[in-house]
Scaffold this active site. Structure first.
Site, PDB file in Angstrom:
ATOM      1  N   SER A 269     -41.748  33.239 -59.151  1.00  0.00           N
ATOM      2  CA  SER A 269     -40.749  31.993 -58.937  1.00  0.00           C
ATOM      3  C   SER A 269     -41.463  31.092 -58.443  1.00  0.00           C
ATOM      4  O   SER A 269     -42.633  31.153 -57.861  1.00  0.00           O
ATOM      5  CB  SER A 269     -39.406  32.390 -57.818  1.00  0.00           C
ATOM      6  OG  SER A 269     -39.997  32.520 -56.511  1.00  0.00           O
ATOM      7  N   LYS A 270     -40.859  29.855 -58.247  1.00  0.00           N
ATOM      8  CA  LYS A 270     -41.589  28.598 -57.515  1.00  0.00           C
ATOM      9  C   LYS A 270     -41.862  29.096 -56.125  1.00  0.00           C
ATOM     10  O   LYS A 270     -43.039  28.540 -55.667  1.00  0.00           O
ATOM     11  CB  LYS A 270     -40.755  27.327 -57.807  1.00  0.00           C
ATOM     12  CG  LYS A 270     -40.977  26.178 -57.007  1.00  0.00           C
ATOM     13  CD  LYS A 270     -40.288  25.144 -57.126  1.00  0.00           C
ATOM     14  CE  LYS A 270     -40.143  23.979 -56.052  1.00  0.00           C
ATOM     15  NZ  LYS A 270     -41.492  23.891 -55.365  1.00  0.00           N
ATOM     16  N   ARG A 271     -41.064  29.567 -55.447  1.00  0.00           N
ATOM     17  CA  ARG A 271     -41.131  30.105 -53.966  1.00  0.00           C
ATOM     18  C   ARG A 271     -42.510  30.722 -53.720  1.00  0.00           C
ATOM     19  O   ARG A 271     -43.022  30.577 -52.843  1.00  0.00           O
ATOM     20  CB  ARG A 271     -40.134  30.615 -53.390  1.00  0.00           C
ATOM     21  CG  ARG A 271     -39.416  29.894 -52.371  1.00  0.00           C
ATOM     22  CD  ARG A 271     -38.224  30.554 -51.632  1.00  0.00           C
ATOM     23  NE  ARG A 271     -37.192  30.555 -52.894  1.00  0.00           N
ATOM     24  CZ  ARG A 271     -36.349  31.630 -52.997  1.00  0.00           C
ATOM     25  NH1 ARG A 271     -36.432  32.908 -52.467  1.00  0.00           N
ATOM     26  NH2 ARG A 271     -35.508  31.859 -54.019  1.00  0.00           N
TER      27      ARG A 271
END
Ligand code: GLU
Length: 519
Positions: A269-271
Site C-alpha cells: 500500500s501507499k502507507r
C-alpha cells in the site's frame, strides 16, 4: 492460438495508478507483443461517484513514461478516435449498453429491482439477525420488490412513472461455475456464494460487470489479464458470457498475483511506501481533494527501463538467472505459464539495485539533462561548458543510485566546498599537514600540464618529502578538494576542477583545517 490476441488494460480513473496496476498493464503489453497482437487502453469510468479529475491523464502519462504504449484506446491510437472500437471511455459508450441489458431481461437472465436503500438495509438486518449471509440472491429475491415478485402492470407503472430501479443479474441457484485460469488452473465457484449483482441503473449507466463484459466482447478481447482482486468477479463474468450466448467468444482469464508488502503480510500500500521510503506510484500525484502528495518513481530518480524491468520480475520469472532485460528481451521471454500463483514481495533494495544497473548503462549524455536542470536551479548553468558537465556525469555515474542524486554528489565540481567532513579532519589532521598542503599547492602551480597523472605524481613526491604516508592523507586531501569523504577517483576530480579551483581549495584548507580540527 486460434484468435488474434487482443488484450486490454482497463483501469478506473479513481486516483493515482498503483504500481500493481502498472504491472498489470505491463504483462498485458508483453503478452500482446509476444503474440503479435494488440494491447489497448479502456477507461472504465462508469462509477461516477469514484471519478477523480486528472486520474485518466495520469494513467496515460504513466504508460507513456514507461513505454507501455497501447495501440488503441484513450490517449493512444493512430488518430484522435483512439481506434476502430471508439469510444474507449465507458462513460461515452453509455448509450450502447441498454440493448444488452434488454437482451438479458428478455432471455430471463436479469430483472428489474425497485427496492429502496431502506428496504435493502432492512433485508440485511433481518438476515444478519438470524445469522444468515445477507445477500440479494436466489432466496431473498423472492421477498423483495422486483419484476419477479411484482405484477407486470405494477412493474410497467413504476417504470413509466420514473421510479428509480436497478437491473440485477438472476444468478442460477447453487450451480458450480468452473473456468480455466491461465495462471491458477481450474477455478470453481458455487453460485450459492454469490449474489444477484446490479448490472445497470435507471440513469442508464451500466455497472462495472456489465460494461466490462460487453466491452470485452465488442472489442474482441481474447485474454483478460488482470489483478487477483478480480478473481471473485470472474464467475459472474463467465455466467454473463453464457447468458449472452457468447461463450465461443469468451476470453481466456489470467489473474495475476498480488504485489505484497516487503514483509509479505498483505497487499503493498501507499502507507508501506511512506513507511519504508519508496514510491508505490509511477509519477508524483497530488490528490485533488486532500492536496496530499504521493511520490512517484519518475520524480524519485528512477529510470523508466529500470522500473519496467523490476516490475516484470515481481510475479514472473524467466526460468533462468538473467535479471536484466530490455523491453524486447522481456517480450521474447514472457509467458503466462511463468507467472506465479502466489503473491510477489516488493523488495526496495532490489528496486534500487535495478536502478543502479540501468544508470551505469546510460550514456553520459543521457544523464546530462538531469545535471543541467540542477545547474539551472542553482543559477550556475552559464558558468560551465557542456563538455565539462558531461565529464562530471561520466565520473559520478558509478556512484549513483537515483538520477535525483546527481546534484548532491557532483556539487563540488561546480562550487568550492562550503562545509567539510569534520570527522575526517579530526582524525587525519596533524601539525605536518599545512606544510604538506603548501608543497602540493606550489608543486601544482609550477606544473605546466595538470592531468590526473601529473597531479598524482606531484602529490606523491610531496608526501615523500614530508615523510607522510599516503594512507594517512589521501582521505584528508579528498575532503580538502571536495568537502566529502567519498566519491570518484580523486586525481581525476582534481584534473577536472582545474588549476584555479585546486589552488583556491588548498589555500582554504590550509587556513581552515587547523581550527576545524580543534572543534
Ligand atoms: N476497471 C477494473 C479496474 O479498475 C478493471 C478490471 C478488469 O480488468 O476487468 O481494475
Amino acid at each position: 492460438m486460434d484468435r488474434r490476441v487482443r488484450v486490454r488494460f482497463a483501469p478506473s480513473p479513481t486516483g493515482a495508478l498503483h504500481i500493481g496496476g502498472v504491472r498489470t498493464a505491463l504483462y498485458n503489453y508483453l503478452f500482446a507483443k509476444k503474440h503479435g497482437g494488440d494491447f489497448l487502453l479502456r477507461i472504465e469510468d462508469t462509477d461516477q461517484t469514484r471519478f477523480v479529475p486528472g486520474a485518466e491523464a495520469y494513467i496515460i502519462e504513466s504508460l507513456k513514461w514507461l513505454g507501455i504504449e497501447p495501440v488503441e484506446g484513450v490517449g493512444f491510437g493512430s488518430d484522435a478516435s483512439g481506434g476502430p472500437h471508439t469510444p474507449y471511455r465507458q462513460s461515452e459508450r453509455k448509450p450502447m449498453y441498454r440493448q444488452y441489458v434488454m437482451q438479458l431481461m428478455e432471455a430471463g437472465h436479469a430483472y428489474y429491482a425497485f427496492d429502496t436503500t431502506e428496504e435493502l438495509d432492512g433485508m440485511r438486518e433481518r438476515l444478519k439477525a438470524s445469522n444468515v449471509d445477507a445477500k440479494y440472491d436466489a432466496i431473498t429475491r423472492s421477498t423483495m420488490k422486483n419484476s419477479l415478485t411484482l405484477s407486470e402492470d405494477e412493474v410497467q407503472k413504476r417504470l413509466e412513472s420514473g421510479d428509480p430501479y436497478v437491473v440485477r443479474f438472476k444468478l442460477p441457484r447453487k450451480e458450480e461455475v468452473k473456468f480455466h485460469d491461465e495462471i491458477r488452473g481450474w477455478v470453481s465457484f458455487n453460485t450459492g456464494q454469490l449474489d444477484d449483482k446490479v448490472l445497470f441503473k435507471s440513469d442508464g449507466m451500466p455497472t462495472y460487470h456489465l460494461a466490462n463484459v460487453v466491452d470485452d466482447y465488442l472489442m474482441e478481447i481474447s485474454h483478460v489479464i488482470r489483478g487477483e482482486e478480480w478473481l471473485p468477479s470472474a464467475p459472474l463474468h463467465v455466467l454473463l458470457y453464457r447468458a449472452f450466448g457468447w461463450e465461443d467468444k469468451m476470453p481466456k482469464f489470467a489473474h495475476l498475483p498480488l504485489l505484497l508488502k516487503p514483509e509479505g503480510n498483505g497487499k503493498l500500500s501507499k502507507r508501506d511506501g511512506d513507511r519504508l521510503g519508496f514510491p508505490v506510484f509511477p509519477l508524483n500525484w497530488v490528490d485533488p481533494s486532500t492536496g496530499e502528495m504521493s511520490s512517484g518513481y519518475r520524480e524519485a530518480g528512477y529510470l523508466p527501463d529500470a522500473v519496467v524491468n523490476l516490475l516484470a520480475m515481481l510475479g514472473w520469472n524467466p526460468g533462468s538467472n538473467q535479471e536484466i532485460f530490455t523491453m524486447d528481451e522481456l517480450i521474447a521471454a514472457f509467458s503466462l505459464e511463468r507467472v506465479s500463483k502466489s503473491g510477489a514481495k516488493f523488495d526496495q533494495n532490489k528496486a534500487k539495485w535495478y536502478n543502479q544497473q540501468y544508470l551505469r548503462k546510460l550514456d553520459d549524455s543521457a544523464l546530462l539533462p538531469f545535471l543541467l536542470t540542477s545547474l539551472e536551479e542553482n543559477g550556475l548553468n552559464t558558468n560551465f561548458s557542456e563538455a565539462y558537465s558531461l565529464k562530471v556525469c561520466s565520473l559520478v555515474k558509478e556512484k549513483m543510485s537515483f538520477t535525483k542524486e546527481i546534484w548532491d554528489i557532483s556539487m563540488y565540481f561546480f562550487l568550492d566546498p562550503s562545509e567539510y567532513d569534520l570527522a575526517v579532519i579530526q582524525k587525519r589532521w596533524n601539525e605536518k599537514i599545512p606544510a604538506l598542503l603548501k608543497d602540493i599547492q606550489t608543486g601544482l602551480a609550477s606544473e605546466e600540464l595538470l592531468d590526473a597523472q601529473s597531479i598524482e605524481r606531484i602529490y606523491n613526491e610531496c608526501l615523500t618529502q614530508n615523510g607522510i604516508l599516503g594512507k594517512d592523507f589521501l582521505q584528508l586531501f579528498r575532503v580538502c578538494l571536495t568537502g566529502v569523504a567519498g566519491g570518484p577517483p580523486l586525481f581525476e576530480i582534481a584534473a577536472l576542477i582545474g588549476r584555479e579551483a585546486l589552488g583556491r581549495r588548498i589555500e582554504h584548507a590550509i587556513q581552515e583545517f587547523e581550527n576545524l580540527h580543534k572543534q
